[in-house]
Design a protein around this motif. Structure first.
Motif, PDB file in Angstrom:
ATOM      1  N   LEU A  75      44.689  25.901  44.753  1.00  0.00           N
ATOM      2  CA  LEU A  75      43.456  26.043  43.989  1.00  0.00           C
ATOM      3  C   LEU A  75      42.442  25.071  44.582  1.00  0.00           C
ATOM      4  O   LEU A  75      42.357  23.917  44.165  1.00  0.00           O
ATOM      5  CB  LEU A  75      43.676  25.749  42.502  1.00  0.00           C
ATOM      6  CG  LEU A  75      44.574  26.725  41.735  1.00  0.00           C
ATOM      7  CD1 LEU A  75      44.836  26.211  40.329  1.00  0.00           C
ATOM      8  CD2 LEU A  75      43.933  28.109  41.673  1.00  0.00           C
ATOM      9  N   PHE A  76      41.728  25.537  45.600  1.00  0.00           N
ATOM     10  CA  PHE A  76      40.778  24.693  46.310  1.00  0.00           C
ATOM     11  C   PHE A  76      41.511  23.480  46.891  1.00  0.00           C
ATOM     12  O   PHE A  76      42.412  23.646  47.694  1.00  0.00           O
ATOM     13  CB  PHE A  76      39.611  24.314  45.400  1.00  0.00           C
ATOM     14  CG  PHE A  76      38.905  25.521  44.830  1.00  0.00           C
ATOM     15  CD1 PHE A  76      37.994  26.231  45.595  1.00  0.00           C
ATOM     16  CD2 PHE A  76      39.175  25.970  43.545  1.00  0.00           C
ATOM     17  CE1 PHE A  76      37.353  27.359  45.104  1.00  0.00           C
ATOM     18  CE2 PHE A  76      38.540  27.086  43.037  1.00  0.00           C
ATOM     19  CZ  PHE A  76      37.630  27.785  43.819  1.00  0.00           C
ATOM     20  N   ASP A  77      41.203  22.262  46.465  1.00  0.00           N
ATOM     21  CA  ASP A  77      41.887  21.079  47.003  1.00  0.00           C
ATOM     22  C   ASP A  77      43.209  20.787  46.295  1.00  0.00           C
ATOM     23  O   ASP A  77      43.977  19.930  46.739  1.00  0.00           O
ATOM     24  CB  ASP A  77      40.988  19.846  46.882  1.00  0.00           C
ATOM     25  CG  ASP A  77      40.022  19.729  48.060  1.00  0.00           C
ATOM     26  OD1 ASP A  77      40.364  20.219  49.154  1.00  0.00           O
ATOM     27  OD2 ASP A  77      38.933  19.177  47.874  1.00  0.00           O
ATOM     28  N   LEU A  78      43.462  21.467  45.202  1.00  0.00           N
ATOM     29  CA  LEU A  78      44.665  21.212  44.415  1.00  0.00           C
ATOM     30  C   LEU A  78      45.809  22.095  44.917  1.00  0.00           C
ATOM     31  O   LEU A  78      45.640  23.298  45.099  1.00  0.00           O
ATOM     32  CB  LEU A  78      44.385  21.499  42.939  1.00  0.00           C
ATOM     33  CG  LEU A  78      45.521  21.229  41.955  1.00  0.00           C
ATOM     34  CD1 LEU A  78      45.855  19.741  41.932  1.00  0.00           C
ATOM     35  CD2 LEU A  78      45.123  21.705  40.561  1.00  0.00           C
ATOM     36  N   VAL A  79      46.956  21.472  45.122  1.00  0.00           N
ATOM     37  CA  VAL A  79      48.162  22.188  45.538  1.00  0.00           C
ATOM     38  C   VAL A  79      49.225  21.967  44.462  1.00  0.00           C
ATOM     39  O   VAL A  79      49.613  20.834  44.192  1.00  0.00           O
ATOM     40  CB  VAL A  79      48.690  21.696  46.906  1.00  0.00           C
ATOM     41  CG1 VAL A  79      49.926  22.499  47.311  1.00  0.00           C
ATOM     42  CG2 VAL A  79      47.603  21.801  47.967  1.00  0.00           C
ATOM     43  N   LEU A  86      54.797  22.908  34.188  1.00  0.00           N
ATOM     44  CA  LEU A  86      54.313  22.448  32.892  1.00  0.00           C
ATOM     45  C   LEU A  86      52.806  22.646  32.773  1.00  0.00           C
ATOM     46  O   LEU A  86      52.294  22.962  31.696  1.00  0.00           O
ATOM     47  CB  LEU A  86      54.678  20.968  32.696  1.00  0.00           C
ATOM     48  CG  LEU A  86      54.305  20.357  31.339  1.00  0.00           C
ATOM     49  CD1 LEU A  86      55.023  21.081  30.214  1.00  0.00           C
ATOM     50  CD2 LEU A  86      54.646  18.877  31.315  1.00  0.00           C
ATOM     51  N   LEU A  87      52.086  22.464  33.882  1.00  0.00           N
ATOM     52  CA  LEU A  87      50.640  22.678  33.864  1.00  0.00           C
ATOM     53  C   LEU A  87      50.308  24.143  33.579  1.00  0.00           C
ATOM     54  O   LEU A  87      49.341  24.451  32.874  1.00  0.00           O
ATOM     55  CB  LEU A  87      50.021  22.246  35.187  1.00  0.00           C
ATOM     56  CG  LEU A  87      50.013  20.742  35.464  1.00  0.00           C
ATOM     57  CD1 LEU A  87      49.546  20.471  36.890  1.00  0.00           C
ATOM     58  CD2 LEU A  87      49.108  20.022  34.474  1.00  0.00           C
ATOM     59  N   LEU A  88      51.113  25.062  34.106  1.00  0.00           N
ATOM     60  CA  LEU A  88      50.918  26.475  33.815  1.00  0.00           C
ATOM     61  C   LEU A  88      51.163  26.751  32.343  1.00  0.00           C
ATOM     62  O   LEU A  88      50.414  27.516  31.708  1.00  0.00           O
ATOM     63  CB  LEU A  88      51.854  27.323  34.676  1.00  0.00           C
ATOM     64  CG  LEU A  88      51.847  28.837  34.404  1.00  0.00           C
ATOM     65  CD1 LEU A  88      50.466  29.424  34.650  1.00  0.00           C
ATOM     66  CD2 LEU A  88      52.888  29.542  35.256  1.00  0.00           C
ATOM     67  N   ALA A 338      44.069  18.993  21.716  1.00  0.00           N
ATOM     68  CA  ALA A 338      45.246  18.187  22.034  1.00  0.00           C
ATOM     69  C   ALA A 338      45.932  18.678  23.310  1.00  0.00           C
ATOM     70  O   ALA A 338      46.268  17.878  24.195  1.00  0.00           O
ATOM     71  CB  ALA A 338      46.227  18.206  20.857  1.00  0.00           C
ATOM     72  N   ILE A 339      46.130  19.988  23.419  1.00  0.00           N
ATOM     73  CA  ILE A 339      46.817  20.521  24.605  1.00  0.00           C
ATOM     74  C   ILE A 339      45.944  20.370  25.845  1.00  0.00           C
ATOM     75  O   ILE A 339      46.440  20.035  26.934  1.00  0.00           O
ATOM     76  CB  ILE A 339      47.193  21.988  24.380  1.00  0.00           C
ATOM     77  CG1 ILE A 339      48.166  22.113  23.210  1.00  0.00           C
ATOM     78  CG2 ILE A 339      47.816  22.580  25.635  1.00  0.00           C
ATOM     79  CD1 ILE A 339      49.463  21.379  23.406  1.00  0.00           C
ATOM     80  N   ALA A 340      44.629  20.596  25.705  1.00  0.00           N
ATOM     81  CA  ALA A 340      43.733  20.429  26.845  1.00  0.00           C
ATOM     82  C   ALA A 340      43.732  18.974  27.309  1.00  0.00           C
ATOM     83  O   ALA A 340      43.746  18.688  28.522  1.00  0.00           O
ATOM     84  CB  ALA A 340      42.326  20.880  26.488  1.00  0.00           C
ATOM     85  N   GLY A 341      43.709  18.038  26.360  1.00  0.00           N
ATOM     86  CA  GLY A 341      43.756  16.624  26.719  1.00  0.00           C
ATOM     87  C   GLY A 341      45.064  16.242  27.383  1.00  0.00           C
ATOM     88  O   GLY A 341      45.088  15.487  28.363  1.00  0.00           O
ATOM     89  N   THR A 346      48.159  14.908  32.201  1.00  0.00           N
ATOM     90  CA  THR A 346      49.279  15.234  33.090  1.00  0.00           C
ATOM     91  C   THR A 346      48.795  15.448  34.518  1.00  0.00           C
ATOM     92  O   THR A 346      49.423  14.994  35.483  1.00  0.00           O
ATOM     93  CB  THR A 346      50.012  16.491  32.593  1.00  0.00           C
ATOM     94  OG1 THR A 346      50.473  16.268  31.248  1.00  0.00           O
ATOM     95  CG2 THR A 346      51.191  16.825  33.477  1.00  0.00           C
ATOM     96  N   LEU A 347      47.661  16.136  34.651  1.00  0.00           N
ATOM     97  CA  LEU A 347      47.116  16.383  35.984  1.00  0.00           C
ATOM     98  C   LEU A 347      46.636  15.091  36.626  1.00  0.00           C
ATOM     99  O   LEU A 347      46.833  14.862  37.835  1.00  0.00           O
ATOM    100  CB  LEU A 347      45.975  17.391  35.897  1.00  0.00           C
ATOM    101  CG  LEU A 347      45.370  17.864  37.217  1.00  0.00           C
ATOM    102  CD1 LEU A 347      46.432  18.536  38.076  1.00  0.00           C
ATOM    103  CD2 LEU A 347      44.215  18.815  36.968  1.00  0.00           C
ATOM    104  N   ALA A 348      46.018  14.213  35.819  1.00  0.00           N
ATOM    105  CA  ALA A 348      45.508  12.948  36.363  1.00  0.00           C
ATOM    106  C   ALA A 348      46.647  12.018  36.774  1.00  0.00           C
ATOM    107  O   ALA A 348      46.543  11.285  37.768  1.00  0.00           O
ATOM    108  CB  ALA A 348      44.613  12.258  35.333  1.00  0.00           C
TER     109      ALA A 348
END
Length: 460
Positions: A75-79, A86-88, A338-341, A346-348
């Protein structure tokens, strides 16, 4: 004497409403413009994003690519790797909760404006109208006997539908196989088996769903239309007919409401319902009946809004639309935030290095000529970053351990590399058995990027 048998009127239950093919009348208005705006917006992303190239330190590639063969999502710069599933899950929960919140606020707004079934049905219907004419011409053509003109029009329409369905399928598969590689293989009829399957399946799926099934999908196939009612409450705003203002229907005058019973609201409905009969599960909240009715109100000099987005409370004059009276909105919004946060955190905090350690179980330990006990290991180093890196490996434990040979390894961008590592300790200083040890792997250019992984050391 026989008693008279009473005749009971039989009620027939229809599981499928048979009314023939719906040819909706076209209408202009703000909701129709919003719908076409969503068509252009969503399809520009879908058809265009797979063609967007992206420059990374690993080289030039497709900006968005689900690389199943190498188990990576670009996803662009994200692999993203399989370990990032879990992110999905977070993304799916956020999407579902956002849909629930939207439904509680404004009914099936997603269905009427952004659902793929709605979007592609609009595109296919537009093609049909360009070929066969307006709704009256299409209805007349349906009822006419087969002839050269009818067959030519139908053939042209279905060929255009098929061409669009095929291109849609190619675009879809182009997100899994780079589309610049896919097109030549499609032209040469040399695609792989799974690519060929999905090209045929998705093209047929699009053609049938958008061209033939149309409103039947919303009415009888989509489960969302059936359970949406549990998300409604008296304050949910849906497309609604103001009965107090419109009834009784008829020509405007003394004793009649604003509804002149023209039926245009039914003619423009893509699912063929009469909104004046009240809230129905077939209604997708597209707002086309609002556009049609507003135009009629303008012509007869009546105020707009006889059909409008309104809640049950609003139509009946009741209050009770605040957050305290609608706890489900607070629940949906709270879960969404809450889930978005949690997903953002998790991504950070996502580590750009992953390490797996496998000890060679074929030879638990070996003693060298210089009095060393050695164990062999395979370290799988996954460089999640989109640039190549070198990693330094160290080992620690209750024994005096050292790594024999190279302790630095280069790993390409977004790559997983298995490396062989040999760990040694002096012989004769400890009792035989299994001793826990720990590997530490750190980036040479960024020592703070450090991952530890437990393993064991076998002593003979």
């Amino acid at each position: 004497m026989n008693k008279p048998v009473s005749k009971v009127r039989e009620a027939k239950l229809e599981l499928y409403r048979k009314h023939g093919k719906i040819h909706a009348r076209s209408v202009e208005g703000r909701f129709n413009r919003w719908r076409w705006g969503m068509v252009w917006f969503t399809q520009a992303i879908f058809y265009g994003l797979c063609w967007l190239p992206w420059e990374s330190e690993a080289g030039r590639r497709q900006a968005v690519l689900f690389d199943i063969a190498h188990e990576k999502l670009y996803l662009f710069d994200l692999v993203l790797w399989p370990q990032d599933a879990l992110l999905l899950a977070f993304a799916l929960i956020v999407a579902a909760t956002g849909l629930f919140l939207t439904t509680a606020l404004a009914g099936r707004l997603f269905c009427g404006f952004a659902c793929p079934q709605t979007v592609y049905t609009m595109i296919f219907t537009w093609i049909e109208a360009r070929v066969e004419g307006d709704h009256l011409a299409r209805l007349k053509l349906d009822r006419s006997p087969n002839g050269p003109r009818k067959l030519a029009l139908r053939l042209t329409k279905h060929l255009l539908w098929a061409a669009l369905a095929v291109w849609t399928a190619i675009t879809f598969v182009g997100y899994f196989t780079p589309i610049r590689e896919l097109l030549p293989s499609v032209a040469a009829l040399s695609t792989g088996p799974w690519e060929a399957f999905w090209l045929i399946f998705y093209a047929a799926f699009t053609y049938v769903q958008a061209g033939l099934a149309r409103e039947a999908v919303c009415q009888h196939m989509c489960p969302y239309s059936r359970f949406q009612g549990v998300m409604f409450d008296p304050a949910t705003r849906n497309v609604a007919y103001d009965r107090q203002r419109g009834e009784p229907r008829g020509s405007r005058g003394v004793g009649h409401g604003d509804c002149i019973d023209c039926g245009i609201c039914v003619e423009v409905c893509p699912t063929g319902i009469d909104i004046r009969d009240g809230l129905q599960y077939q209604c997708i909240n597209c707002g086309l009946c609002i556009d049609a009715c507003d135009r009629v109100m303008d012509r007869i000099g009546a105020p707009r809004g006889l059909i409008r987005f309104a809640s049950e409370n609003e139509l009946s004059g009741r209050a009770g639309t605040g957050w305290r009276q609608r706890p489900r909105l607070a629940v949906y919004a709270g879960v969404l935030v809450a889930i978005a946060g949690l997903a953002a955190w998790t991504l950070a905090e996502r580590q750009l290095l992953r390490v797996d350690v496998l000890r060679d179980r074929g030879a638990l330990a070996r003693e060298t000529a210089d009095g060393q006990i050695e164990n062999a290991y395979t370290l799988k180093l996954a460089n999640i970053a989109d640039r190549p890196r070198r990693f330094h490996v160290t080992v620690d434990g209750p024994l005096p351990l050292k790594i024999v040979g190279d302790a630095e390894f280069a790993v390409g961008a977004g790559s997983l590399v298995p490396v062989s590592v040999t760990v040694a300790t002096p012989a004769g200083e400890h009792l035989p058995g299994i001793v826990p040890i720990r590997f530490a792997v750190s980036a040479v250019d960024e020592p703070a990027l450090r991952v530890g992984e437990a393993s064991s050391f076998a002593l003979p």
